[in-house]
Design a protein around this motif. Structure first.
Motif, PDB file in Angstrom:
ATOM      1  N   TRP A   1      64.332 143.645  75.062  1.00 52.25           N
ATOM      2  CA  TRP A   1      64.610 142.311  74.542  1.00 52.25           C
ATOM      3  C   TRP A   1      65.492 142.344  73.295  1.00 52.25           C
ATOM      4  N   SER A   2      65.151 143.177  72.332  1.00 52.36           N
ATOM      5  CA  SER A   2      65.899 143.178  71.066  1.00 52.36           C
ATOM      6  C   SER A   2      67.379 143.487  71.267  1.00 52.36           C
TER       7      SER A   2
ATOM      8  N   LEU B   1      69.053 140.454  73.129  1.00 50.38           N
ATOM      9  CA  LEU B   1      69.207 139.243  72.316  1.00 50.38           C
ATOM     10  C   LEU B   1      70.263 139.440  71.222  1.00 50.38           C
ATOM     11  N   CYS B   2      70.304 140.639  70.636  1.00 46.76           N
ATOM     12  CA  CYS B   2      71.372 140.928  69.660  1.00 46.76           C
ATOM     13  C   CYS B   2      72.740 140.855  70.332  1.00 46.76           C
TER      14      CYS B   2
ATOM     15  N   GLY C   1      72.376 134.054  78.570  1.00 44.52           N
ATOM     16  CA  GLY C   1      70.917 134.015  78.439  1.00 44.52           C
ATOM     17  C   GLY C   1      70.230 134.069  79.788  1.00 44.52           C
TER      18      GLY C   1
ATOM     19  N   LEU D   1      73.477 139.032  72.894  1.00 43.21           N
ATOM     20  CA  LEU D   1      73.739 137.608  73.137  1.00 43.21           C
ATOM     21  C   LEU D   1      74.372 136.962  71.909  1.00 43.21           C
TER      22      LEU D   1
END
Length: 400
Positions: free
Chosen positions: A93-94, A97-98, A74, A100
């Motif tokens: 971002w998408s 984050l996916c 993160g 992650l």
């Protein structure tokens, strides 16, 4: 406390100091979103080191290990977000984050594999490498002009990605990363891994910090050199940038010319129609000058109603045509706040840099040519007499 424990403590403190440094920039310039994301990145770095330091206290370390992994990944995502805002790239971002979530689940699933399994080590380290390569892509795909500092940041990002990808091999060469998570901090690999993390993490932080500080200073300098009304360089800014442009033209062996313009009867406009109308005349002429200027030209408002533009790669004849075109175009522009049939005009002086001449001499000759234009009845172009012996003495006069 072992060597790896000591390095973990140092990393935690360093991450805190770096978070404070980025936060200071964010507080100084509240519009700099990149600084806030970078500060958040190093706050997450502090949390990661704190979790790593506490892992030996857990009987079952699987969840804290996954938590440490997710927090550090993160942190790299937040770092990438800061870089994206800095370099004018839309933060992905998408996808990040996916990634992650998927990577954290993968690390949880490989916890039951043998500690020395290459698959387990790669599941832990390769996601970090992917995020560092993503950061490298953000910098290199920026539409901003990259300076040496930006290229150095990109180089270190690439090297950091490689060191993450190579850590499974390093662990194998050094005898693994411990029989269990609690034993990790006592291994030679932990010492090497944390040391590499310190070197690259600190290098990336200092480079990112240097890039932000450079941008803050550049913007402060730009504001101090910009005239608020015209949004052109003020006299100090113009003289500095014009001198640099002139020296670059001389170094490249190309001609360079200077055009000075003065708005005609400007005081009469202020007295007759008010200062707001006078300001609009200045804004209109400055806007026209910005549109007419090429990227390598330097334009400025050097006095109340006096403007100048230096034209690298332009000789006297071409500069004279530029000035005549500007005179005709400006004279045809309607200006808000003035009567519909009222047209403004400007007088122009033009000079080309002569051999062994400095910027002050060029400015003086262009100003003398402008003085000739004013004395000739205004709304005309005059060229410097110093070069008339080498070029045609034709004078353009808008009055016929």
């Amino acid at each position: 406390m072992g060597s790896a424990d000591f390095i973990l403590m140092i990393n935690l403190l360093v991450a805190g100091l770096l978070a404070a440094a980025f936060m200071a920039i964010a507080v100084y310039d509240t519009g700099r979103v990149s600084a806030r994301w970078l500060a958040f990145s190093y706050l997450l770095g502090m949390a990661y080191f704190a979790i790593e330091f506490s892992i030996p206290a857990f009987a079952d370390a699987r969840l804290p290990v996954v938590a440490a992994f997710a927090v550090f990944l993160g942190a790299t995502i937040a770092f990438n977000g800061g870089l994206a805002h800095k370099y004018g790239v839309r933060p992905p971002w998408s996808p990040m984050l996916c990634f992650l979530v998927v990577a954290s689940v993968a690390v949880y699933l490989v916890q039951d594999l043998p500690r020395h399994s290459l698959t387990r080590m790669m599941a832990y380290q390769l996601p970090y490498a992917v995020m560092q390569f993503a950061a490298l892509g953000i910098v290199l795909t920026s539409r901003q002009r990259l300076a040496r500092l930006d290229h150095l940041l990109a180089l270190v990002l690439g090297a950091s990605a490689v060191q993450f990808a190579s850590k499974p091999l390093i662990a194998g060469a050094l005898g693994g990363w411990g029989a269990n998570p609690q034993a990790y901090v006592q291994t030679s690999y932990a010492l090497v891994s944390q040391s590499l993390g310190t070197v690259f993490g600190l290098a990336l932080a200092l480079l990112a910090l240097a890039v932000l500080v450079r941008d803050v200073l550049d913007e402060a300098t730009s504001k101090s050199e910009t005239d608020a009304l015209s949004r052109l360089f003020n006299r100090g800014g113009f003289e500095r940038h014009a001198d640099l442009a002139m020296r670059d033209a001389v170094r490249r062996g190309v001609p360079v010319a200077l055009v000075i313009a003065d708005l005609d009867y400007f005081k009469r406009i202020n007295d007759s129609y008010g200062h707001a109308s006078g300001d609009r005349v200045i804004e209109t002429f400055a806007g026209f000058l910005r549109e007419a200027a090429a990227e390598h030209h330097v334009a400025g408002r050097i006095g109340g109603e006096e403007f100048a533009i230096i034209l690298p790669g332009t000789n006297l004849a071409a500069a004279r045509l530029f000035a005549e075109g500007a005179r005709n175009a400006f004279g045809a522009l309607p200006i808000e706040g003035l009567p519909a049939d009222h047209r403004c005009s400007a007088s122009f002086g033009v000079a080309e840099l002569a051999t062994d001449e400095g910027f002050a001499d060029l400015l003086r000759r262009a100003d003398a040519a402008l003085y000739e234009a004013k004395n000739a009845g205004r709304d005309c172009v005059r060229v410097s007499g110093a070069l008339r012996r080498r070029q045609a003495p034709t004078v353009f006069n808008g009055k016929g």
